[in-house]
Design an enzyme around this catalytic site. Structure first.
Site, PDB file in Angstrom:
ATOM      1  N   LYS A 174       0.842  -1.204   0.000  1.00 19.21           N
ATOM      2  CA  LYS A 174       0.000   0.000   0.000  1.00 19.21           C
ATOM      3  C   LYS A 174       0.876   1.254   0.000  1.00 19.21           C
ATOM      4  O   LYS A 174       0.621   2.210  -0.738  1.00 19.21           O
ATOM      5  CB  LYS A 174      -0.937  -0.007   1.216  1.00 19.21           C
ATOM      6  CG  LYS A 174      -2.057  -1.019   1.085  1.00 19.21           C
ATOM      7  CD  LYS A 174      -2.823  -1.255   2.383  1.00 19.21           C
ATOM      8  CE  LYS A 174      -3.827  -2.399   2.188  1.00 19.21           C
ATOM      9  NZ  LYS A 174      -4.516  -2.794   3.409  1.00 19.21           N
ATOM     10  N   GLN A 212      -5.053  -1.552   9.612  1.00 21.89           N
ATOM     11  CA  GLN A 212      -4.842  -2.860   8.979  1.00 21.89           C
ATOM     12  C   GLN A 212      -5.430  -3.964   9.867  1.00 21.89           C
ATOM     13  O   GLN A 212      -5.118  -4.050  11.054  1.00 21.89           O
ATOM     14  CB  GLN A 212      -3.333  -3.077   8.754  1.00 21.89           C
ATOM     15  CG  GLN A 212      -2.996  -4.351   8.017  1.00 21.89           C
ATOM     16  CD  GLN A 212      -3.524  -4.365   6.569  1.00 21.89           C
ATOM     17  OE1 GLN A 212      -3.430  -3.378   5.851  1.00 21.89           O
ATOM     18  NE2 GLN A 212      -4.094  -5.484   6.157  1.00 21.89           N
ATOM     19  N   ASP A 224     -11.145   2.623   3.770  1.00 24.56           N
ATOM     20  CA  ASP A 224     -11.427   1.192   3.620  1.00 24.56           C
ATOM     21  C   ASP A 224     -12.930   0.958   3.446  1.00 24.56           C
ATOM     22  O   ASP A 224     -13.350  -0.143   3.096  1.00 24.56           O
ATOM     23  CB  ASP A 224     -10.943   0.435   4.870  1.00 24.56           C
ATOM     24  CG  ASP A 224      -9.796  -0.511   4.559  1.00 24.56           C
ATOM     25  OD1 ASP A 224      -9.576  -0.808   3.372  1.00 24.56           O
ATOM     26  OD2 ASP A 224      -9.132  -0.959   5.513  1.00 24.56           O
TER      27      ASP A 224
END
Ligand code: NDP
Length: 278
Positions: A52, A96, A119
């Site tokens: 990422k 995460q 997200d």
């Protein structure tokens, strides 16, 4: 033989556009910023976060990883999120997953401001998706739709079958397909006679987490097969679809690696750019 939908190629094409968009924003004094919070030492998470960060660098987005120790308390993690919520330079915040067991995922994810929730996991964004409003979409389902749109797949009236009902992939992709007028069936571990559903799918999405779970006899001739799975077998990454035999039957197929995974990262970048623009 199925046409292969390459997420690798598509994400590389998109990256050029995204880099141009970021450069234009910078001329207006806006630098999109993304912070990824990584708690603990999970090896797969380390790889995902590194990928990422690399993608952010390539397009010119400001990015930062905050690494917290495995034993970090939920309160401490929430403090970090609060600080980032009020930091004007940061447009996107990503925690995460998975988090260590002593931390409640939902408490943490709900703390991120919905407009910084790149997200797309906040209940406000999930609710908007559910009610068909514009929202920050979760990256994997958004990436799948982008790929299928790029291949000019027709959705209207098609039978779509999704195997898997997670909040991250299964449910949101089902909702996106429904919003595009597919007739959607969601299958899961308690579904009986799974192949009776999959055999009628014009669009089949596999998000199960089991290597080579979808076999050729489960697939309708000419179907669009989307493989979301990431499974490690003997040191190799394989999908949920038995690629070679299914390719003989399907009309379109996404490979693993080089398919949906690449698009997921692309869409994280896209969400961060969109958050910065907003
Ligand atoms: P989850 O483990 O949260 O969900 C798996 C789903 O599969 C569950 O709904 C489960 O059903 C269902 N399932 C399990 N066994 C069967 C079975 N025998 N028959 C039918 N359904 C079954 O996984 P995720 O949705 O998070 O991820 C799925 C896969 O996609 C994983 O391999 C993951 O690594 C990968 N992934 C890839 C991404 C990418 O960017 N390419 C992004 C996110 C995930 P039930 O609900 O009944 O338990």
């Amino acid at each position: 033989m199925a046409k292969i939908l390459s997420g690798k190629e598509l994400s590389e094409k998109l990256l050029i556009k995204q880099a141009e968009e970021v450069a234009q924003l910078k001329q207006k004094g806006i630098v999109p910023g993304l912070v990824v919070i990584l708690v603990g030492e999970d090896p797969a998470s380390q790889i995902y976060v590194r990928n990422k960060m690399r993608a952010c660098e390539k397009v010119g987005i400001y990015s930062e990883t905050i690494r917290l120790e495995e034993n970090t308390s939920e309160e401490k993690l929430i403090e970090v999120i609060d600080r980032l919520n009020s930091d004007e330079k940061i447009n996107g915040i990503l925690v995460q997953l998975p988090l260590p067991r002593h931390i409640d995922d939902q408490n943490v994810l709900m703390r991120i401001l919905p407009e910084k929730d790149v997200d797309g996991f906040h209940i406000a964004n999930a609710g908007k998706l559910f009610t068909g409003q514009k929202s920050m979409l979760p990256c994997t389902p958004k990436g799948i739709m982008y790929m299928l749109d790029d291949a000019k797949i027709v959705f209207e009236g098609k039978n779509a079958v999704v195997i898997g009902r997670s909040n991250i992939v299964g449910k949101p992709i089902a909702m996106l397909l429904l919003n595009r007028n597919c007739t959607v069936t969601i299958c899961h571990s308690r579904t009986q006679n799974l192949s009776e559903f999959t055999k009628h799918a014009d669009i089949l999405v596999a998000a199960v987490g089991k290597a080579k779970f979808v076999t050729a006899d489960m697939v309708k001739k000419g179907a669009v097969v989307v493989d979301v799975g990431i499974n490690r077998v003997d040191g190799k990454v394989v999908g949920d679809v038995d690629f070679e035999p299914v390719s003989e039957v399907a009309g379109y197929i996404t490979p693993v690696p080089g398919g949906v995974g690449k698009m997921t990262i692309s869409m994280l970048i896209q969400n961060t750019i969109e958050a910065a623009k907003a």
